[in-house]
Design a protein around this motif. Structure first.
Motif, mmCIF file in Angstrom:
data_model
loop_
_atom_site.group_PDB
_atom_site.id
_atom_site.type_symbol
_atom_site.label_atom_id
_atom_site.label_comp_id
_atom_site.label_asym_id
_atom_site.label_seq_id
_atom_site.Cartn_x
_atom_site.Cartn_y
_atom_site.Cartn_z
ATOM 1 N N ARG A 296 0.443 -1.433 -0.364
ATOM 2 C CA ARG A 296 0.348 -0.056 0.638
ATOM 3 C C ARG A 296 0.854 1.184 -0.203
ATOM 4 O O ARG A 296 0.477 2.278 -0.499
ATOM 5 N N ASN A 297 2.250 1.145 0.380
ATOM 6 C CA ASN A 297 2.537 2.394 0.896
ATOM 7 C C ASN A 297 4.460 1.620 0.277
ATOM 8 O O ASN A 297 5.058 1.928 1.094
ATOM 9 N N PRO A 298 4.353 1.687 -0.742
ATOM 10 C CA PRO A 298 6.055 1.134 -1.238
ATOM 11 C C PRO A 298 6.899 2.115 -1.218
ATOM 12 O O PRO A 298 8.177 1.570 -1.245
ATOM 13 N N ARG A 299 6.634 3.344 -0.979
ATOM 14 C CA ARG A 299 8.229 3.769 -0.806
ATOM 15 C C ARG A 299 8.292 4.148 0.492
ATOM 16 O O ARG A 299 9.464 4.991 0.824
ATOM 17 N N LEU A 300 7.654 3.506 1.507
ATOM 18 C CA LEU A 300 8.362 4.011 3.221
ATOM 19 C C LEU A 300 9.572 3.104 2.936
ATOM 20 O O LEU A 300 9.706 1.882 2.682
ATOM 21 N N PRO A 301 10.612 3.150 4.066
ATOM 22 C CA PRO A 301 11.479 2.924 4.410
ATOM 23 C C PRO A 301 10.974 1.381 5.139
ATOM 24 O O PRO A 301 10.014 1.704 6.358
ATOM 25 N N ARG A 302 12.035 0.600 5.816
ATOM 26 C CA ARG A 302 11.347 -0.518 6.006
ATOM 27 C C ARG A 302 11.155 -0.242 7.374
ATOM 28 O O ARG A 302 10.106 -1.385 7.749
ATOM 29 N N HIS A 303 12.148 0.404 8.411
ATOM 30 C CA HIS A 303 11.692 0.481 10.089
ATOM 31 C C HIS A 303 9.939 0.758 10.234
ATOM 32 O O HIS A 303 9.638 1.006 10.766
ATOM 33 N N ILE A 304 9.816 1.515 9.059
ATOM 34 C CA ILE A 304 8.882 2.193 9.219
ATOM 35 C C ILE A 304 6.986 0.931 8.555
ATOM 36 O O ILE A 304 6.546 0.799 9.687
ATOM 37 N N ILE A 305 7.463 0.696 8.236
ATOM 38 C CA ILE A 305 6.814 -0.669 7.398
ATOM 39 C C ILE A 305 6.616 -1.618 8.465
ATOM 40 O O ILE A 305 5.473 -1.777 8.834
ATOM 41 N N ALA A 306 7.573 -1.846 9.188
ATOM 42 C CA ALA A 306 7.593 -2.733 10.159
ATOM 43 C C ALA A 306 6.715 -2.175 11.722
ATOM 44 O O ALA A 306 5.917 -3.286 12.261
ATOM 45 N N VAL A 307 7.121 -0.874 12.093
ATOM 46 C CA VAL A 307 5.814 -0.343 13.358
ATOM 47 C C VAL A 307 4.607 -0.020 12.001
ATOM 48 O O VAL A 307 3.873 -1.071 13.093
ATOM 49 N N LEU A 308 3.847 -0.095 11.393
ATOM 50 C CA LEU A 308 2.968 -0.094 11.061
ATOM 51 C C LEU A 308 2.537 -1.501 10.818
ATOM 52 O O LEU A 308 1.378 -1.534 11.191
ATOM 53 N N ALA A 309 3.031 -2.626 10.803
ATOM 54 C CA ALA A 309 2.578 -3.419 10.950
ATOM 55 C C ALA A 309 2.538 -3.820 12.174
ATOM 56 O O ALA A 309 1.770 -4.894 12.448
ATOM 57 N N ALA A 310 3.289 -3.633 12.914
ATOM 58 C CA ALA A 310 3.388 -3.361 14.556
ATOM 59 C C ALA A 310 2.100 -3.439 15.137
ATOM 60 O O ALA A 310 0.936 -4.318 16.055
ATOM 61 N N LEU A 311 1.443 -2.084 14.570
ATOM 62 C CA LEU A 311 0.786 -1.385 15.146
ATOM 63 C C LEU A 311 -0.763 -2.189 14.613
ATOM 64 O O LEU A 311 -1.361 -2.231 15.285
ATOM 65 N N ASN A 312 -0.353 -2.790 13.251
ATOM 66 C CA ASN A 312 -2.127 -2.809 12.476
ATOM 67 C C ASN A 312 -1.811 -4.155 13.614
ATOM 68 O O ASN A 312 -2.917 -5.204 14.144
#
Lengths: 89, 89
Positions: free
Chosen positions: A47-63
Motif C-alpha cells: 500500500r505504501n511502496p516508498r516507505l522505509p522498512r523500519h516504518i513498514i515494520a512499525v506500521l505492521a506492529a500497529l496493525n
C-alpha cells in the motif's frame, strides 16, 4: 512443579531478511508467527511502496496490535457471556 | 444497514519517530496501540541495544503476534467451555 521449558532456534525469513529467533515456542510456531508478520509487512509495503522498512515494520506492529485489541474485546465479550450463564444457572 | 465509519488522523510517537496514523479507530485507541508498540520496541531495544531499528520493529511485531496467538488459544478454550455448557444444559 515447574514446567520444563526448552529454548529453540528457528531461522525465518521476514520481508527479505533472515532472522534466527531464539524462543520457547516450537519451530513450527515461530515459523507461523514469522509468516504472519511477513504477510502483514507485505500488505503495508504494497500500500505504501516508498516507505522505509523500519516504518513498514512499525506500521505492521500497529496493525497486529490492533488485531489483538479486537480479539481482546471478543474475549471479554465471551467472558461476560459465561458470567451471565453462571448467574442464570 | 451499514455502519458509518469515520476516518481519523492521530499523531503518535513510536520509538522516537512521529507518525500520523489514519484509521477508523478513535484517536484514544490509536494512541493506546502506539504506546503499546512503543513499549514493546523499547523492551526489545533494551535487550539488544545494537540492533538496527527495523530489526527491533520486526522483533516487536513478532512478540505482539505471539501475544495474539496466546490470546487466540485462550479464546478458543473459552469457546469450547461455552460449547460444553450448551451440550450439558
Amino acid at each position: 512443579m515447574s514446567e520444563k521449558k526448552f529454548l529453540t532456534r528457528s531461522k525465518v525469513n521476514i520481508f527479505g531478511d533472515e532472522y534466527t529467533i531464539k524462543g520457547e515456542g516450537s519451530p513450527e510456531h515461530i515459523t507461523m508467527l514469522a509468516e504472519y508478520v511477513d504477510k502483514i509487512m507485505h500488505q503495508v509495503g504494497d500500500r505504501n511502496p516508498r516507505l522505509p522498512r523500519h516504518i513498514i515494520a512499525v506500521l505492521a506492529a500497529l496493525n497486529i496490535a490492533d488485531e489483538m485489541s479486537k480479539m481482546q474485546k471478543e474475549y471479554d465479550a465471551l467472558l461476560s457471556i459465561i458470567d451471565n450463564q453462571k448467574q442464570v444457572s
